[in-house]
Design a protein around this motif. Sequence first.
Motif, PDB file in Angstrom:
ATOM      1  N   GLU A  44      46.188  41.198  38.338  1.00  0.00           N
ATOM      2  CA  GLU A  44      45.923  40.511  39.249  1.00  0.00           C
ATOM      3  C   GLU A  44      44.975  39.452  39.408  1.00  0.00           C
ATOM      4  O   GLU A  44      45.290  38.213  39.933  1.00  0.00           O
ATOM      5  CB  GLU A  44      45.707  41.419  40.585  1.00  0.00           C
ATOM      6  N   TYR A  45      43.944  39.638  38.934  1.00  0.00           N
ATOM      7  CA  TYR A  45      42.737  38.640  38.818  1.00  0.00           C
ATOM      8  C   TYR A  45      42.851  37.489  37.798  1.00  0.00           C
ATOM      9  O   TYR A  45      42.731  36.389  37.955  1.00  0.00           O
ATOM     10  CB  TYR A  45      41.294  39.424  38.248  1.00  0.00           C
ATOM     11  N   GLU A  46      43.830  37.733  36.839  1.00  0.00           N
ATOM     12  CA  GLU A  46      44.162  36.822  35.734  1.00  0.00           C
ATOM     13  C   GLU A  46      45.051  35.651  36.456  1.00  0.00           C
ATOM     14  O   GLU A  46      45.019  34.668  36.337  1.00  0.00           O
ATOM     15  CB  GLU A  46      44.575  37.430  34.421  1.00  0.00           C
ATOM     16  N   ASP A  47      46.085  36.329  37.012  1.00  0.00           N
ATOM     17  CA  ASP A  47      47.006  35.573  37.956  1.00  0.00           C
ATOM     18  C   ASP A  47      46.159  34.578  38.996  1.00  0.00           C
ATOM     19  O   ASP A  47      46.497  33.690  39.018  1.00  0.00           O
ATOM     20  CB  ASP A  47      48.165  36.461  38.621  1.00  0.00           C
ATOM     21  N   LYS A  48      45.322  35.204  39.656  1.00  0.00           N
ATOM     22  CA  LYS A  48      44.702  34.429  40.654  1.00  0.00           C
ATOM     23  C   LYS A  48      43.607  33.290  40.117  1.00  0.00           C
ATOM     24  O   LYS A  48      43.392  32.396  40.533  1.00  0.00           O
ATOM     25  CB  LYS A  48      43.665  35.396  41.563  1.00  0.00           C
ATOM     26  N   PHE A  49      43.018  33.598  38.881  1.00  0.00           N
ATOM     27  CA  PHE A  49      42.493  32.807  38.247  1.00  0.00           C
ATOM     28  C   PHE A  49      42.983  31.316  37.764  1.00  0.00           C
ATOM     29  O   PHE A  49      42.753  30.430  38.033  1.00  0.00           O
ATOM     30  CB  PHE A  49      41.667  33.481  36.890  1.00  0.00           C
ATOM     31  N   ARG A  51      45.987  30.415  39.226  1.00  0.00           N
ATOM     32  CA  ARG A  51      46.409  29.605  40.062  1.00  0.00           C
ATOM     33  C   ARG A  51      45.152  28.737  40.969  1.00  0.00           C
ATOM     34  O   ARG A  51      45.300  28.124  41.671  1.00  0.00           O
ATOM     35  CB  ARG A  51      46.947  30.541  41.125  1.00  0.00           C
ATOM     36  N   GLU A  53      42.689  30.492  42.567  1.00  0.00           N
ATOM     37  CA  GLU A  53      42.289  31.058  43.950  1.00  0.00           C
ATOM     38  C   GLU A  53      40.885  31.880  43.815  1.00  0.00           C
ATOM     39  O   GLU A  53      40.249  31.897  44.823  1.00  0.00           O
ATOM     40  CB  GLU A  53      43.325  32.224  43.968  1.00  0.00           C
ATOM     41  N   ILE A  54      40.461  31.927  42.508  1.00  0.00           N
ATOM     42  CA  ILE A  54      39.088  32.834  42.235  1.00  0.00           C
ATOM     43  C   ILE A  54      38.644  31.786  41.148  1.00  0.00           C
ATOM     44  O   ILE A  54      39.265  31.190  40.338  1.00  0.00           O
ATOM     45  CB  ILE A  54      39.176  34.175  41.955  1.00  0.00           C
ATOM     46  N   TRP A  60      32.351  34.132  42.042  1.00  0.00           N
ATOM     47  CA  TRP A  60      33.310  35.081  42.471  1.00  0.00           C
ATOM     48  C   TRP A  60      33.062  36.425  41.615  1.00  0.00           C
ATOM     49  O   TRP A  60      32.708  36.296  40.355  1.00  0.00           O
ATOM     50  CB  TRP A  60      34.684  34.714  42.384  1.00  0.00           C
ATOM     51  N   GLU A  65      36.071  40.758  45.810  1.00  0.00           N
ATOM     52  CA  GLU A  65      37.368  40.965  46.286  1.00  0.00           C
ATOM     53  C   GLU A  65      37.706  42.336  46.925  1.00  0.00           C
ATOM     54  O   GLU A  65      38.470  42.202  47.880  1.00  0.00           O
ATOM     55  CB  GLU A  65      38.254  40.747  44.812  1.00  0.00           C
ATOM     56  N   LYS A  69      39.173  42.928  50.845  1.00  0.00           N
ATOM     57  CA  LYS A  69      40.290  43.964  50.998  1.00  0.00           C
ATOM     58  C   LYS A  69      39.781  45.101  51.924  1.00  0.00           C
ATOM     59  O   LYS A  69      40.908  45.297  52.836  1.00  0.00           O
ATOM     60  CB  LYS A  69      40.833  44.710  49.624  1.00  0.00           C
TER      61      LYS A  69
END
Length: 105
Positions: A44-49, A51, A53-54, A60, A65, A69
């Motif tokens: 999840e965090y790698e994808d957000k990074f 993109r 987003e984080i 961050w 996070e 939530k």
Amino acid sequence: MASLKKRNGIYYIRFFTNENGENKRKALSLGTTLKREAEKMLIEYEDKFQRGEIDPFNGWSPKMEAQKKRKSLSGKHMSMKKATDEFISKRNQANQKTKDHYQRA
């Protein structure tokens, strides 16, 4: 890019980047001892990074996070009475004695 590291039983996520020819690395605690949970967070965090987003290099953290939530879920709680009633109503196969026991418990 990110990876997992386990230290003293706790999983950490390590982020790597290259800015202006300089390699940067940052490790942040995921706050879990469960590998499977840590792997889900890593994805999840790698994808957000990737993109954008984080940004773990500018403040961050996984803790932030989790707080975000919690805030988004805070209005979605139900009372214990409502949860109990819903649980019992979905037990179609249970007889009344069992339902009464569920209610007391």
